[in-house]
Design a protein around this motif. Structure first.
Motif, PDB file in Angstrom:
ATOM      1  N   THR A  76      15.761   8.010  56.037  1.00 26.00           N
ATOM      2  CA  THR A  76      16.981   8.546  57.003  1.00 26.00           C
ATOM      3  C   THR A  76      17.146   9.641  56.358  1.00 26.00           C
ATOM      4  O   THR A  76      17.190   9.911  55.298  1.00 26.00           O
ATOM      5  CB  THR A  76      18.101   7.516  56.990  1.00 26.00           C
ATOM      6  N   LYS A  77      17.956  10.901  56.659  1.00 24.61           N
ATOM      7  CA  LYS A  77      17.920  11.780  56.446  1.00 24.61           C
ATOM      8  C   LYS A  77      19.805  11.674  56.768  1.00 24.61           C
ATOM      9  O   LYS A  77      19.728  12.919  58.317  1.00 24.61           O
ATOM     10  CB  LYS A  77      18.064  13.762  56.162  1.00 24.61           C
ATOM     11  N   LEU A  78      20.892  11.118  55.849  1.00 26.02           N
ATOM     12  CA  LEU A  78      22.238  12.115  56.851  1.00 26.02           C
ATOM     13  C   LEU A  78      23.346  12.959  56.024  1.00 26.02           C
ATOM     14  O   LEU A  78      22.309  13.599  55.329  1.00 26.02           O
ATOM     15  CB  LEU A  78      23.179  11.055  56.909  1.00 26.02           C
ATOM     16  N   ASN A  79      23.986  13.524  57.172  1.00 24.19           N
ATOM     17  CA  ASN A  79      25.137  14.615  56.394  1.00 24.19           C
ATOM     18  C   ASN A  79      26.104  13.827  55.710  1.00 24.19           C
ATOM     19  O   ASN A  79      27.208  13.322  57.117  1.00 24.19           O
ATOM     20  CB  ASN A  79      25.393  15.774  57.520  1.00 24.19           C
ATOM     21  N   ILE A  80      26.219  14.034  54.632  1.00 20.35           N
ATOM     22  CA  ILE A  80      26.927  13.148  54.346  1.00 20.35           C
ATOM     23  C   ILE A  80      27.987  14.626  53.450  1.00 20.35           C
ATOM     24  O   ILE A  80      27.861  15.079  52.346  1.00 20.35           O
ATOM     25  CB  ILE A  80      26.912  11.925  53.313  1.00 20.35           C
TER      26      ILE A  80
ATOM     27  N   GLY B 294      26.518  10.750  68.267  1.00 13.95           N
ATOM     28  CA  GLY B 294      26.338  12.377  68.750  1.00 13.95           C
ATOM     29  C   GLY B 294      27.075  13.444  68.482  1.00 13.95           C
ATOM     30  O   GLY B 294      28.258  12.775  68.686  1.00 13.95           O
ATOM     31  N   ARG B 295      26.202  14.202  68.449  1.00 11.32           N
ATOM     32  CA  ARG B 295      27.462  15.857  69.051  1.00 11.32           C
ATOM     33  C   ARG B 295      27.178  16.614  69.914  1.00 11.32           C
ATOM     34  O   ARG B 295      27.808  17.001  70.503  1.00 11.32           O
ATOM     35  CB  ARG B 295      26.626  16.841  68.041  1.00 11.32           C
TER      36      ARG B 295
ATOM     37  N   ILE C 295      18.898   9.587  65.197  1.00 10.78           N
ATOM     38  CA  ILE C 295      19.829   9.779  65.797  1.00 10.78           C
ATOM     39  C   ILE C 295      21.847  10.411  65.141  1.00 10.78           C
ATOM     40  O   ILE C 295      22.312  11.025  66.024  1.00 10.78           O
ATOM     41  CB  ILE C 295      19.828   7.900  65.766  1.00 10.78           C
ATOM     42  N   LEU C 296      20.931  10.554  64.073  1.00 14.30           N
ATOM     43  CA  LEU C 296      22.571  10.475  63.775  1.00 14.30           C
ATOM     44  C   LEU C 296      22.488  12.033  62.583  1.00 14.30           C
ATOM     45  O   LEU C 296      23.099  12.521  62.352  1.00 14.30           O
ATOM     46  CB  LEU C 296      22.853  10.072  62.533  1.00 14.30           C
TER      47      LEU C 296
END
Length: 282
Positions: free
Chosen positions: A115-119, A58-59, A92-93
């Motif tokens: 999910t929605k990820l920062n790719i 995480g951040r 979570i991500l």
């Protein structure tokens, strides 16, 4: 008459970009010869489960990792299985970067349900370019932190170390250096049936065929079976520089072409360029 294209990989489901592109061209006949068999490694996957459940990625300042790296679809498959158990991974991500190399791996990540990820980095094409991209992008993502949080790199038992070496290079200024922890989540081996399957395909395809090599795994068997067939006009193209260099360094073998991009389009461009008179690829 179509030219046989022997793709040394398992056909992807439900769609395979290589099969579709080559078949649609009307000039080539794609033939799949599976080489690899994979097994997921419980020890590594248990670590991933724990990290996701406990907020270890995480951040926040207390997170163990500030992002993740994927360079293979098998690693994505292993991760997807864990995500299916944990759930809520998008939440979570959602605030960390996920780095990937090549469009196929990126598509696999985007296809993970719910999910929605920062790719980022999908246009890099290889590990060396991706590593350079990460150095700059990660520095901006965590510009408020002097020491950048480590990255978690999900890998197989066999891989190159260009990304960790580049990101952890001692010559980098401390504020740019990034710790990379590699975690093995799958193993790879040669399928027991590969040699017989490949021999059978060679027996029924003739001069002018292409063999597409996607991985160093199985190359010893490949070259042994092609030793005599090479004189019949079999041509070799590798998916990228890693496999090309492996053939050069381990066997002193120079493939005819190395694809400029690790994609169906990159392979098609390399093959058509060679057949169009451009000669041996880089």
């Amino acid at each position: 008459m179509t030219t046989p294209i022997l793709l040394l990989k398992t056909k992807s489901k439900p769609h395979d970009g290589y099969a579709e592109l080559f078949a649609q061209s009307g000039k080539y006949e794609p033939i799949f010869v599976p080489v690899l068999e994979h097994k997921f490694l419980d020890a590594g996957l248990n670590v991933v489960r724990g990290l996701l459940r406990e907020g270890g990625i995480g951040r926040g300042e207390d997170a163990r990792y500030g992002g993740m790296i994927f360079t293979s679809q098998r690693a994505v498959e292993a991760f997807t299985g864990v995500v299916g158990e944990i759930g809520l991974v998008g939440e979570i991500l959602g605030d960390v970067p996920i780095y990937t190399v090549g469009p196929a791996t990126s598509r696999a990540l985007r296809s993970i349900p719910n999910t929605k990820l920062n790719i980022f980095g999908e246009e890099a094409g290889n590990g060396e370019v991706l590593a350079g991209y990460i150095l700059d992008h990660y520095a901006q993502w965590y510009q408020h932190r002097t020491v950048k949080p480590p990255l978690l790199f999900l890998v197989g038992e066999t891989r190159r170390d260009i990304i960790p070496k580049t990101l952890m290079n001692p010559s980098l200024p401390p504020e740019r250096r990034i710790q990379v922890d590699e975690l093995e989540v799958y193993g790879t081996g040669v399928m027991e049936s590969f040699e017989d399957d490949f021999r059978e395909v060679l027996a029924r395809t003739g001069e002018g065929r292409w063999v597409v090599v996607f991985s160093p795994t199985g190359c010893e068997v490949l070259l042994r079976l092609l030793k005599e067939k090479r004189e019949e006009g079999t041509r070799i193209i590798t998916i990228g520089p890693t496999t090309r260099d492996f053939l050069r360094d381990e066997f002193g073998f120079e493939p005819d072409v190395c694809a400029g991009r690790p994609s169906p389009e990159g392979l098609m461009e390399g093959i058509e360029g060679f057949e169009g008179g451009e000669g041996r690829g880089r």
